[in-house]
Every structure is written in C-alpha cells, then in structure tokens.
Scaffold this motif. Structure first.
Motif, PDB file in Angstrom:
ATOM      1  N   LEU A   1       0.821  -1.205   0.000  1.00 39.70           N
ATOM      2  CA  LEU A   1       0.000   0.000   0.000  1.00 39.70           C
ATOM      3  C   LEU A   1       0.858   1.259   0.000  1.00 39.70           C
ATOM      4  N   ALA A   2       1.929   1.247   0.787  1.00 41.00           N
ATOM      5  CA  ALA A   2       2.795   2.420   0.854  1.00 41.00           C
ATOM      6  C   ALA A   2       3.500   2.667  -0.474  1.00 41.00           C
ATOM      7  N   THR A   3       3.949   1.602  -1.116  1.00 47.38           N
ATOM      8  CA  THR A   3       4.652   1.755  -2.395  1.00 47.38           C
ATOM      9  C   THR A   3       3.713   2.259  -3.487  1.00 47.38           C
ATOM     10  N   VAL A   4       2.496   1.750  -3.503  1.00 54.09           N
ATOM     11  CA  VAL A   4       1.548   2.124  -4.556  1.00 54.09           C
ATOM     12  C   VAL A   4       0.935   3.500  -4.313  1.00 54.09           C
ATOM     13  N   ASN A   5       0.611   3.808  -3.057  1.00 50.74           N
ATOM     14  CA  ASN A   5      -0.172   5.008  -2.765  1.00 50.74           C
ATOM     15  C   ASN A   5       0.604   6.143  -2.106  1.00 50.74           C
ATOM     16  N   PHE A   6       1.680   5.835  -1.372  1.00 54.00           N
ATOM     17  CA  PHE A   6       2.327   6.857  -0.564  1.00 54.00           C
ATOM     18  C   PHE A   6       3.744   7.206  -1.017  1.00 54.00           C
ATOM     19  N   TYR A   7       4.216   6.578  -2.094  1.00 55.72           N
ATOM     20  CA  TYR A   7       5.609   6.818  -2.473  1.00 55.72           C
ATOM     21  C   TYR A   7       5.829   8.271  -2.897  1.00 55.72           C
ATOM     22  N   VAL A   8       6.904   8.860  -2.375  1.00 55.40           N
ATOM     23  CA  VAL A   8       7.330  10.208  -2.769  1.00 55.40           C
ATOM     24  C   VAL A   8       8.850  10.184  -2.931  1.00 55.40           C
ATOM     25  N   SER A   9       9.353  11.080  -3.762  1.00 59.93           N
ATOM     26  CA  SER A   9      10.802  11.195  -3.941  1.00 59.93           C
ATOM     27  C   SER A   9      11.419  11.823  -2.696  1.00 59.93           C
ATOM     28  N   VAL A  10      12.715  11.694  -2.586  1.00 61.02           N
ATOM     29  CA  VAL A  10      13.425  12.274  -1.451  1.00 61.02           C
ATOM     30  C   VAL A  10      13.344  13.791  -1.521  1.00 61.02           C
ATOM     31  N   VAL A  11      12.904  14.401  -0.432  1.00 57.27           N
ATOM     32  CA  VAL A  11      12.787  15.862  -0.354  1.00 57.27           C
ATOM     33  C   VAL A  11      13.408  16.330   0.955  1.00 57.27           C
ATOM     34  N   PRO A  12      13.838  17.617   1.015  1.00 59.04           N
ATOM     35  CA  PRO A  12      14.394  18.135   2.273  1.00 59.04           C
ATOM     36  C   PRO A  12      13.338  18.195   3.368  1.00 59.04           C
ATOM     37  N   LEU A  13      13.794  18.207   4.599  1.00 55.62           N
ATOM     38  CA  LEU A  13      12.883  18.286   5.735  1.00 55.62           C
ATOM     39  C   LEU A  13      12.334  19.702   5.890  1.00 55.62           C
ATOM     40  N   PRO A  14      11.057  19.837   6.261  1.00 56.56           N
ATOM     41  CA  PRO A  14      10.557  21.170   6.624  1.00 56.56           C
ATOM     42  C   PRO A  14      11.226  21.650   7.906  1.00 56.56           C
ATOM     43  N   PRO A  15      11.236  22.947   8.145  1.00 51.53           N
ATOM     44  CA  PRO A  15      11.964  23.479   9.317  1.00 51.53           C
ATOM     45  C   PRO A  15      11.542  22.848  10.645  1.00 51.53           C
ATOM     46  N   SER A  16      10.241  22.588  10.825  1.00 49.66           N
ATOM     47  CA  SER A  16       9.779  22.058  12.113  1.00 49.66           C
ATOM     48  C   SER A  16      10.273  20.647  12.388  1.00 49.66           C
ATOM     49  N   LEU A  17      10.690  19.917  11.343  1.00 46.65           N
ATOM     50  CA  LEU A  17      11.197  18.554  11.524  1.00 46.65           C
ATOM     51  C   LEU A  17      12.710  18.486  11.637  1.00 46.65           C
ATOM     52  N   GLN A  18      13.361  19.600  11.473  1.00 45.90           N
ATOM     53  CA  GLN A  18      14.822  19.621  11.548  1.00 45.90           C
ATOM     54  C   GLN A  18      15.247  19.699  13.006  1.00 45.90           C
ATOM     55  N   SER A  19      15.102  18.569  13.671  1.00 50.85           N
ATOM     56  CA  SER A  19      15.373  18.489  15.108  1.00 50.85           C
ATOM     57  C   SER A  19      15.819  17.088  15.463  1.00 50.85           C
ATOM     58  N   ALA A  20      16.604  16.990  16.522  1.00 47.24           N
ATOM     59  CA  ALA A  20      17.013  15.669  17.012  1.00 47.24           C
ATOM     60  C   ALA A  20      15.825  14.873  17.526  1.00 47.24           C
ATOM     61  N   TRP A  21      14.752  15.574  17.869  1.00 45.61           N
ATOM     62  CA  TRP A  21      13.567  14.877  18.350  1.00 45.61           C
ATOM     63  C   TRP A  21      12.936  14.023  17.266  1.00 45.61           C
ATOM     64  N   LEU A  22      13.183  14.333  16.000  1.00 43.04           N
ATOM     65  CA  LEU A  22      12.670  13.487  14.918  1.00 43.04           C
ATOM     66  C   LEU A  22      13.229  12.077  15.038  1.00 43.04           C
ATOM     67  N   ILE A  23      14.508  11.981  15.375  1.00 42.05           N
ATOM     68  CA  ILE A  23      15.152  10.675  15.524  1.00 42.05           C
ATOM     69  C   ILE A  23      14.544   9.919  16.700  1.00 42.05           C
ATOM     70  N   ILE A  24      14.397  10.623  17.815  1.00 41.73           N
ATOM     71  CA  ILE A  24      13.955   9.960  19.046  1.00 41.73           C
ATOM     72  C   ILE A  24      12.465   9.659  19.002  1.00 41.73           C
ATOM     73  N   HIS A  25      11.677  10.687  18.747  1.00 40.70           N
ATOM     74  CA  HIS A  25      10.214  10.574  18.838  1.00 40.70           C
ATOM     75  C   HIS A  25       9.657   9.535  17.866  1.00 40.70           C
ATOM     76  N   VAL A  26      10.028   9.613  16.602  1.00 41.07           N
ATOM     77  CA  VAL A  26       9.435   8.733  15.593  1.00 41.07           C
ATOM     78  C   VAL A  26       9.980   7.313  15.717  1.00 41.07           C
ATOM     79  N   PHE A  27      11.264   7.168  16.041  1.00 37.02           N
ATOM     80  CA  PHE A  27      11.810   5.818  16.183  1.00 37.02           C
ATOM     81  C   PHE A  27      11.170   5.081  17.348  1.00 37.02           C
ATOM     82  N   VAL A  28      10.959   5.771  18.474  1.00 38.91           N
ATOM     83  CA  VAL A  28      10.309   5.126  19.622  1.00 38.91           C
ATOM     84  C   VAL A  28       8.859   4.788  19.286  1.00 38.91           C
TER      85      VAL A  28
END
Length: 332
Positions: free
Chosen positions: A159-186
């Motif tokens: 489903l993700a490959t067919v419907n949600f695939y996007v090319s690699v893009v830069p992170l928006p400013p609000s996601l440019q944080s170390a919390w992205l690594i911690i919060h989403v991985f946990v």
C-alpha cells in the motif's frame, strides 16, 4: 517484498502441515478409542458366557487411553521439528536484511533519518515490526505468528509503495530536530510491539473459541490451533508485549509534547494527531489497568488489545490523509 512473499508462503505451508499433523493424531486417537470400545465389548461378552457356564473368569481392565489421545482431548498436539518452518524463518531473516539495506540507503540518499513521511514511516515501521518479531522469538517461540507478521508487512509495504511513495525531499523546518530521531523511532518501536500483541490477541480469540467447543464440533479449518499454546498462555504473551509497547508509546507522547514546545511554543494544542495519540494511550492504559485490577482476562482483554492496534492503524492512515493539522507530514 519478493522474499517476504516467499516467507509468507512458507509460513502458510507450515500452518497447513500443522493441520495435517493434528488431523492424523485425531484420526489415530479415534481409531484407538474404537478399538478400546470393541475390546471392552468383547471382554464383557466373554465374561457373560463364562458366568453362564458356572466358571470364574478374571477379566483384564481396559487399557488406558494413550498419550496421543489425551493430548487431543486437551487440544495440545506436539508438533515437533519442521523443516519448512526453519526455511520460513531463514527467508524472513534474509528479507529483513534486504529491508534494512533499503531503509539505510533511503536515509543515505535523503541525508537524514528515513522516516519523515508516510512512505518512509511505513518502510521503517514494518522493518521494526519484523525486528521485534525476530528478537522476541529468541525468548519465546512465536514462529506460528510468521504468517501474520509477513502478511501484514506485505500489505503495508504494498500500500505504501503504490499510494504513498514520494521522492526524497528536504525536511521542513519544524522537523529539523534531534527529536525526529527519538520521537518517531520510539513510536515505530511501540507500534512493532503492539502489532505483535494484536496478532497474539487474534490467535487467542480463535484458540478460546476452539477450546470452548466439543471435540467433534471443531472446524477442520482451525486444526492448526491444536499445535499452538493455550488461550491463557497466548493472553499472557500478548499482555507482556503490549506492556512494552505501552511504555514506549508513553515515552512517544511525552517526547512529542517536548518537541511541540520547542517547535511551536506549546506542549499540547489538541491537534488531531495529538488527540489520537492520546486516545491510543488511553486504550492501552485501560487494557493494562482492567486486566491487572479488574480481572478483565480472556476475550475482553483480547478485544481491548485489538481495538488499540486498530486505533494505531487509523491514526497512521485516516488521520494522516484526511485530517488537517500541524502534524500533516504525509508528504502527499
């Protein structure tokens, strides 16, 4: 995905073999019971003839049912070793290694961690799900869940490959944080444990229904359940993995609040994503509390576990796609 598909097929063949083993044991037990009944009838007839002749005859007591017959009655059949199951696990490990490589390469191409949109989260989340499955199998034999785990990974990745695939893009400013690594991985790790708990709860309900049925009324389609742990054991395993998932999800909500304060200047704003993350936390908190203090065991606790994971899937899919808010990072 091709290797996951092969692993799924191998696990499915193993379930079919389990059904065949249970069927063979049941047939042997039935034949033995018929032979014992015939022997008892013959002995009774001989005793009657001897009594009529005025002689005394010592009759031997009927033989006790064999261990196989007892196991069938208890709904527990020793499955033994299975070459196809070892092949399925080996294919799962190979698929996991390829999956890990693809996830790492996505991160290298993006120059960041590979979980910034729905497609990448599906890649990483399913990878963590398989990782949890393989790690937990070191201590507990949960290989019978292989069909569920590899099947879910195939569906989510497809489903993700067919419907949600996007090319690699830069992170928006609000996601440019170390919390992205911690919060989403946990959060991904919590989802992996809760997915395993969901699978165990589904099998628990099936096993409980089978155990409540009379031997002759059990469906042939669920014979493989005779080689699996009892419903009580499955519930205990589901409870253990869900507790780990709940602890990780609690940290996810707390880390998200800290990150929100750093990014938007407030800890909590009743954003749609925040609300559903809290709803998920409440469901699993209720599941653990009800089971520990109110004696909610059996089917009721299993249904709470299933509802909790359904809420996670809703939060990932419907909330990301159809609700607007500050957490709109689907990338679509």
């Amino acid at each position: 995905m091709a290797v996951y598909a092969l692993a799924f097929i191998a696990f499915a063949i193993d379930l079919a073999k389990r059904s065949a083993v249970v069927g063979a044991v049941q047939d042997a037990a039935a034949a033995e019971a018929a032979a014992l009944a015939a022997g008892t009838a013959t002995g009774s007839a001989a005793g009657a003839v001897a009594s009529g002749a005025g002689s005394t005859t010592v009759l031997t007591a009927p033989a006790a049912p064999s261990a196989a017959a007892k196991r069938v009655g208890l709904g527990s059949v020793d499955y033994g070793r299975s070459p196809i199951l070892r092949v399925a696990m080996a294919l799962t490990v190979v698929a996991w290694l390829l999956h890990l490589t693809a996830d790492v390469l996505r991160g290298v191409a993006a120059g960041r961690v590979p979980w910034a949109n729905m497609y990448e989260f599906a890649m990483t989340g399913t990878l963590v799900m398989v990782t949890v499955f393989l790690i937990v199998n070191i201590k507990f034999d949960l290989r019978f869940l292989g069909t569920f785990v590899t099947g879910m990974v195939l569906v989510l990745l497809g489903l993700a490959t067919v419907n949600f695939y996007v090319s690699v893009v830069p992170l928006p400013p609000s996601l440019q944080s170390a919390w992205l690594i911690i919060h989403v991985f946990v959060a991904s790790s919590a989802t992996g444990f809760m997915a395993l708990g969901f699978g165990l709860s589904v099998v628990q309900l099936m096993q409980a229904r089978r155990e409540a049925q009379a031997e002759g009324a059990r469906s042939k389609a669920t014979r493989f359940l005779g080689t699996l742990p009892s419903a009580d054991k499955l519930e205990s395993l589901a409870y253990r993995v869900n507790i780990v998932g709940f602890i990780l999800w609690t940290f996810t909500v707390m880390a998200g609040a800290v990150w929100a304060e750093a990014a938007w200047g407030r800890y909590w704003g009743w954003d749609t994503k925040e609300v559903w993350s809290f709803i998920i936390w409440v469901i699993y908190a209720g599941y653990i509390h009800a089971r520990a203090t109110r004696g909610w065991r059996g089917s009721r606790s299993a249904w709470l576990s299933i509802i909790g994971f359904t809420a996670i899937l809703f939060n990932y899919s419907v909330v990301n796609l159809f609700f607007k808010g500050l957490h709109a990072y689907s990338g679509l």
